[in-house]
Design a protein around this motif. Structure first.
Motif, PDB file in Angstrom:
ATOM      1  N   THR A   1       0.876  -1.102  -0.040  1.00  0.00           N
ATOM      2  CA  THR A   1      -0.003   0.034   0.205  1.00  0.00           C
ATOM      3  C   THR A   1       0.899   1.263   0.175  1.00  0.00           C
ATOM      4  O   THR A   1       0.391   2.390   0.034  1.00  0.00           O
ATOM      5  CB  THR A   1      -0.936  -0.027   1.337  1.00  0.00           C
ATOM      6  OG1 THR A   1       0.105  -0.189   2.383  1.00  0.00           O
ATOM      7  CG2 THR A   1      -2.141  -0.998   1.156  1.00  0.00           C
ATOM      8  N   LYS A   2       2.025   1.191  -0.090  1.00  0.00           N
ATOM      9  CA  LYS A   2       3.015   2.239   0.113  1.00  0.00           C
ATOM     10  C   LYS A   2       2.806   3.184  -1.040  1.00  0.00           C
ATOM     11  O   LYS A   2       3.172   2.841  -2.268  1.00  0.00           O
ATOM     12  CB  LYS A   2       4.417   2.059   0.325  1.00  0.00           C
ATOM     13  CG  LYS A   2       5.156   3.201   0.728  1.00  0.00           C
ATOM     14  CD  LYS A   2       6.582   2.753   1.387  1.00  0.00           C
ATOM     15  CE  LYS A   2       7.526   3.867   1.437  1.00  0.00           C
ATOM     16  NZ  LYS A   2       8.931   3.620   1.840  1.00  0.00           N
ATOM     17  N   GLU A   3       2.518   4.478  -0.782  1.00  0.00           N
ATOM     18  CA  GLU A   3       2.350   5.218  -1.999  1.00  0.00           C
ATOM     19  C   GLU A   3       3.643   5.942  -2.401  1.00  0.00           C
ATOM     20  O   GLU A   3       4.461   5.931  -1.817  1.00  0.00           O
ATOM     21  CB  GLU A   3       1.449   6.500  -1.720  1.00  0.00           C
ATOM     22  CG  GLU A   3      -0.218   5.805  -1.610  1.00  0.00           C
ATOM     23  CD  GLU A   3      -1.027   6.689  -0.610  1.00  0.00           C
ATOM     24  OE1 GLU A   3      -0.780   7.838  -0.738  1.00  0.00           O
ATOM     25  OE2 GLU A   3      -1.836   6.098  -0.110  1.00  0.00           O
ATOM     26  N   ALA A   4       3.732   6.205  -3.533  1.00  0.00           N
ATOM     27  CA  ALA A   4       4.758   7.176  -4.286  1.00  0.00           C
ATOM     28  C   ALA A   4       5.470   8.240  -3.411  1.00  0.00           C
ATOM     29  O   ALA A   4       6.585   8.487  -3.326  1.00  0.00           O
ATOM     30  CB  ALA A   4       4.658   7.761  -5.754  1.00  0.00           C
ATOM     31  N   SER A   5       4.390   8.816  -2.803  1.00  0.00           N
ATOM     32  CA  SER A   5       4.612   9.981  -1.979  1.00  0.00           C
ATOM     33  C   SER A   5       5.491   9.527  -0.718  1.00  0.00           C
ATOM     34  O   SER A   5       6.072  10.545  -0.054  1.00  0.00           O
ATOM     35  CB  SER A   5       3.439  10.879  -1.719  1.00  0.00           C
ATOM     36  OG  SER A   5       2.630  10.040  -0.892  1.00  0.00           O
ATOM     37  N   GLY A   6       5.355   8.287  -0.151  1.00  0.00           N
ATOM     38  CA  GLY A   6       6.030   7.884   0.867  1.00  0.00           C
ATOM     39  C   GLY A   6       4.976   7.352   2.100  1.00  0.00           C
ATOM     40  O   GLY A   6       5.160   6.743   2.918  1.00  0.00           O
ATOM     41  N   HIS A   7       3.703   7.987   1.826  1.00  0.00           N
ATOM     42  CA  HIS A   7       2.676   7.665   2.658  1.00  0.00           C
ATOM     43  C   HIS A   7       2.200   6.288   2.633  1.00  0.00           C
ATOM     44  O   HIS A   7       2.061   5.873   1.371  1.00  0.00           O
ATOM     45  CB  HIS A   7       1.524   8.763   2.354  1.00  0.00           C
ATOM     46  CG  HIS A   7       0.101   8.282   3.171  1.00  0.00           C
ATOM     47  ND1 HIS A   7      -0.975   8.150   2.520  1.00  0.00           N
ATOM     48  CD2 HIS A   7      -0.128   8.318   4.542  1.00  0.00           C
ATOM     49  CE1 HIS A   7      -1.949   7.955   3.608  1.00  0.00           C
ATOM     50  NE2 HIS A   7      -1.310   8.124   4.540  1.00  0.00           N
ATOM     51  N   ASN A   8       2.044   5.693   3.865  1.00  0.00           N
ATOM     52  CA  ASN A   8       1.538   4.300   3.791  1.00  0.00           C
ATOM     53  C   ASN A   8       0.282   4.126   4.684  1.00  0.00           C
ATOM     54  O   ASN A   8       0.464   4.073   6.024  1.00  0.00           O
ATOM     55  CB  ASN A   8       2.866   3.385   4.235  1.00  0.00           C
ATOM     56  CG  ASN A   8       2.314   1.749   4.055  1.00  0.00           C
ATOM     57  OD1 ASN A   8       1.186   1.590   3.695  1.00  0.00           O
ATOM     58  ND2 ASN A   8       3.210   1.090   4.050  1.00  0.00           N
ATOM     59  N   PRO A   9      -0.869   3.725   4.313  1.00  0.00           N
ATOM     60  CA  PRO A   9      -1.894   3.698   5.107  1.00  0.00           C
ATOM     61  C   PRO A   9      -2.078   2.556   5.936  1.00  0.00           C
ATOM     62  O   PRO A   9      -2.790   2.608   6.997  1.00  0.00           O
ATOM     63  CB  PRO A   9      -2.991   3.654   3.910  1.00  0.00           C
ATOM     64  CG  PRO A   9      -2.479   3.824   2.606  1.00  0.00           C
ATOM     65  CD  PRO A   9      -1.157   3.798   2.838  1.00  0.00           C
ATOM     66  N   ARG A  10      -1.047   1.637   5.526  1.00  0.00           N
ATOM     67  CA  ARG A  10      -1.138   0.277   6.309  1.00  0.00           C
ATOM     68  C   ARG A  10       0.378  -0.082   6.914  1.00  0.00           C
ATOM     69  O   ARG A  10       0.961  -0.880   6.262  1.00  0.00           O
ATOM     70  CB  ARG A  10      -1.864  -1.048   5.770  1.00  0.00           C
ATOM     71  CG  ARG A  10      -3.405  -0.617   5.618  1.00  0.00           C
ATOM     72  CD  ARG A  10      -3.922  -2.052   5.533  1.00  0.00           C
ATOM     73  NE  ARG A  10      -3.820  -2.633   3.986  1.00  0.00           N
ATOM     74  CZ  ARG A  10      -4.755  -2.505   3.152  1.00  0.00           C
ATOM     75  NH1 ARG A  10      -5.736  -1.784   3.165  1.00  0.00           N
ATOM     76  NH2 ARG A  10      -4.516  -2.903   2.038  1.00  0.00           N
ATOM     77  N   PRO A  11       0.700   0.767   7.597  1.00  0.00           N
ATOM     78  CA  PRO A  11       2.367   0.939   7.689  1.00  0.00           C
ATOM     79  C   PRO A  11       2.573  -0.210   8.964  1.00  0.00           C
ATOM     80  O   PRO A  11       3.974  -0.711   8.797  1.00  0.00           O
ATOM     81  CB  PRO A  11       2.432   2.110   8.676  1.00  0.00           C
ATOM     82  CG  PRO A  11       1.222   2.609   9.321  1.00  0.00           C
ATOM     83  CD  PRO A  11       0.365   2.053   8.581  1.00  0.00           C
TER      84      PRO A  11
END
Lengths: 282, 362
Positions: free
Chosen positions: B292-302
């Motif tokens: 789920t890690k997005e290109a921006s670095g944000h991960n909704p399920r870390p």
């Protein structure tokens, strides 16, 4: 036989980069057109929808459509150089061929928004999907009540579509409120403040007849929504377009699932009501 | 429905006759791992284990790595396309001989997701041509499980060692013979094929089969009632129980790779030189943090807590919501393969008990 059964949705169509230029240090604007002219002119889409753009060898990624369906023919995208696909895209020259498939996602519910006031709140790269809605509203100005653009960027040089939006300040049928957090050069002609500070200029709106559309970095949502709720806009009339890692765009691969919904088919436009009722959405 | 039987000695004849019209897949054991392999001229008889294989037959219809299309000098070609760009490979018909009832049920569940015509629930309106081309006209011979494993819990999920959902023919091991029962129109049609090494079953064969089934069913543990599991999960999002469940998970994803109903995939490009290559899809898993890690670095399920919650919620809540059934067939492979002995049955029980505590407190 059903058309969607004959077609293979994983196969992109060739499209040409017609024009490109930089919007900021790391964001570039691309105008792209299907090679098949008939397809280019007949494709229907809604503001808020996205396309899968692919570069053979580098892969595929989803991008919001920044152009408006009221100006058919060219598809426009703003792309931040941040991963393998975007790096490959940035290396391409005008006239290069890329693959595109779509449009995907639900898009903004234009049928519901029409006849209402519209407040568009942009933070940074949030301009990518919201420019489509803004231009659509301006091209169909009679279908909307008051239209507001509340736009925040870090600095003037980070602001996408700067000239285009500054020109919009001349229009008397749009409240165009532009701000930057910091103005290092001191020649910014508009507000220097957080985007949330712009809400004080939104006055005397009939909130029951108002829709808001928000897109920006994750940190922005909480504060902007607080303002919109305080203004009295009903939860289901606060629209936001959300980001998730996506791979297929057609509700199969599982990457963008949030609860039982797929961001790629049930979103990316969700209402604040959805957000309060579905965990993990933002 | 009429029942038939086939001598075990004559299975090879049956399989040989199938190969004339189908690509035939049978369970085979190699290096101590049982999985489904395509019958080639020199291949042996199926390994009949009387329980499910180590690897599920999912990969026959949904390969672990699959070419979506190849590209060359900007020209895109879906593989082996005879006429149009919309053809996908493998229009050859597929027969599977010897799948377990749980795995066969999983085909029906995935049909709903991938948009098979005969089983359309919510498939987002998009049909998966690759799955559908292989599934269309596939013939499934199911062999019931005389000896279910201790990890089997199909009976919790409306299944059992001899259920027929998704099968064309159900075979029951009754000693020297298999009892053969057609259970779909395709199965009925097939049994009429001339020259098959089968004969009508006698009453005593049917009785023997019924005894075998009862014995097999009796070896399964008492089913846990999960009818209200979905509703229970609705209330558990913020519950600390997920920490308890997830703390030992290594996020290795063995559970989802061996799960017959897990279908998440990634799409990647493989280069073969500058202007040539292919786009492939490969199995992926929600247990990986990169999922789920997005290109921006944000991960909704870390963390593994969110990912474990996602997997359980998907199988026992979202799958029911979207596709009308649990996304689990009780095959028990995740229990057998987990390096830290995570047992999904214990997870279900833990969840059920949390719910009980809450309702008691009220």
């Amino acid at each position: 036989m059903n058309k969607s059964n004959e077609e293979n949705p994983f196969v992109p169509e060739p499209a040409r980069i017609v024009r490109k230029y930089d919007l900021s240090d790391d964001v570039r604007f691309f105008q792209i057109r299907f090679v098949d002219m008939e397809k280019a002119l007949s494709m229907r889409y809604l503001p808020g929808q996205f396309m899968m753009l692919s570069i053979a060898g580098a892969g595929e990624a989803p991008f919001s459509i920044s152009s408006t369906p009221s100006r058919p023919g060219l598809l426009e995208f703003c792309v931040r150089e941040v991963g393998e696909v975007t790096r490959a895209l940035f290396r391409l020259k005008e006239n290069s061929i890329v693959g595109i498939r779509g449009p995907y996602g639900n898009g903004f519910p234009l049928d519901k928004i029409k006849g209402n006031n519209l407040i568009i709140v942009v933070g940074g790269l949030g301009a990518a999907p919201l420019r489509s809605l803004l231009l659509y509203a301006l091209d169909n100005r009679d279908n909307f009540g008051n239209v507001y653009l509340l736009h925040g960027a870090r600095t003037p040089s980070d602001m996408l579509f700067k000239e285009e939006f500054l020109e919009l300040k001349e229009r008397d049928d749009l409240q165009c409120l532009l701000s930057v957090d910091k103005d290092p050069t001191g020649d910014w002609p508009c507000y220097v403040a957080k985007v949330t500070k712009l809400f004080k200029y939104v006055k005397n709106v009939n909130v029951a007849k108002t829709y808001a559309a928000v897109c920006g970095p994750p940190v922005m949502y909480k504060f902007v929504i607080e303002k919109l709720v305080k203004l009295g806009i009903p939860k289901h009339q606060i629209l936001m377009t959300l980001e998730r890692r996506m791979k297929c765009g057609i509700g199969k691969c599982g990457h963008c699932v949030v609860g039982h919904t797929y961001t790629c088919i049930d979103g990316p436009v969700f209402t604040y009501w959805d957000v309060t009722n579905m965990r993990e959405l933002i | 429905m009429a029942a038939f039987k086939i001598k075990k000695k004559r299975l090879k004849e049956l399989i040989d006759s199938l190969t004339k019209e189908y690509r035939v897949f049978i369970p085979v054991e190699s290096d101590g791992v049982s999985s489904f392999k395509e019958v080639t001229s020199d291949s042996h008889l199926p390994t009949i284990n009387s329980h499910n294989t180590d690897r599920p037959p999912k990969e026959i219809f949904f390969p672990q790595t699959e070419t979506l299309f190849t590209y060359k000098e900007g020209k895109i070609s879906p593989p082996e396309q005879p006429n149009t760009k919309y053809r996908t490979p493998n229009t050859d018909k597929i027969a599977i001989f010897g799948a377990s009832p749980c795995d066969v049920k999983s085909f029906s569940l995935l049909d709903r997701l991938f948009g098979m015509e005969r089983n359309v629930a919510k498939c987002s309106g998009y049909k998966d041509a690759y799955w559908i081309n292989r599934r269309t006209n596939a013939l499934i011979f199911t062999i019931g499980c005389n000896y279910p494993l201790s990890t089997c819990f199909c009976n919790w999920l409306n299944g059992g060692p001899f259920t027929k959902e998704g099968s064309d023919l159900l075979l029951t091991d009754i000693g020297e013979d298999f009892l053969v029962e057609p259970c779909s129109q395709n199965g009925e049609e097939f049994i009429k094929t001339k020259g098959l090494p089968i004969q009508k079953a006698a009453k005593v064969d049917i009785k023997r089969a019924s005894t075998v089934r009862k014995e097999a069913e009796s070896t399964l543990s008492e089913p846990v009632d999960i009818t209200s599991l979905k509703e229970g999960l609705d209330t558990l999002w913020d519950n600390p129980v997920w920490n308890e469940i997830a703390y030992k998970c290594l996020s290795c994803a063995a559970c989802s790779y061996l799960c017959p109903t897990c279908y998440c995939f990634d799409i990647q490009d493989e280069r073969a030189g500058n202007a040539r290559g292919k786009r492939i899809r490969v199995w992926d898993s929600c247990m990986f943090s990169l999922f789920t890690k997005e290109a921006s670095g944000h991960n909704p399920r870390p963390s593994s807590k969110e990912r474990m919650r996602q997997r359980i919620m998907h199988k026992f809540n979202y799958f029911v919501e979207n596709l009308g059934d649990f996304g689990c067939v009780g095959c028990g492979r995740c229990i057998r393969s987990c390096p830290v002995n995570m047992d999904i049955r214990e997870v279900i029980n833990t969840i059920k008990n949390v719910k009980l505590t809450i309702s008691n407190e009220k």
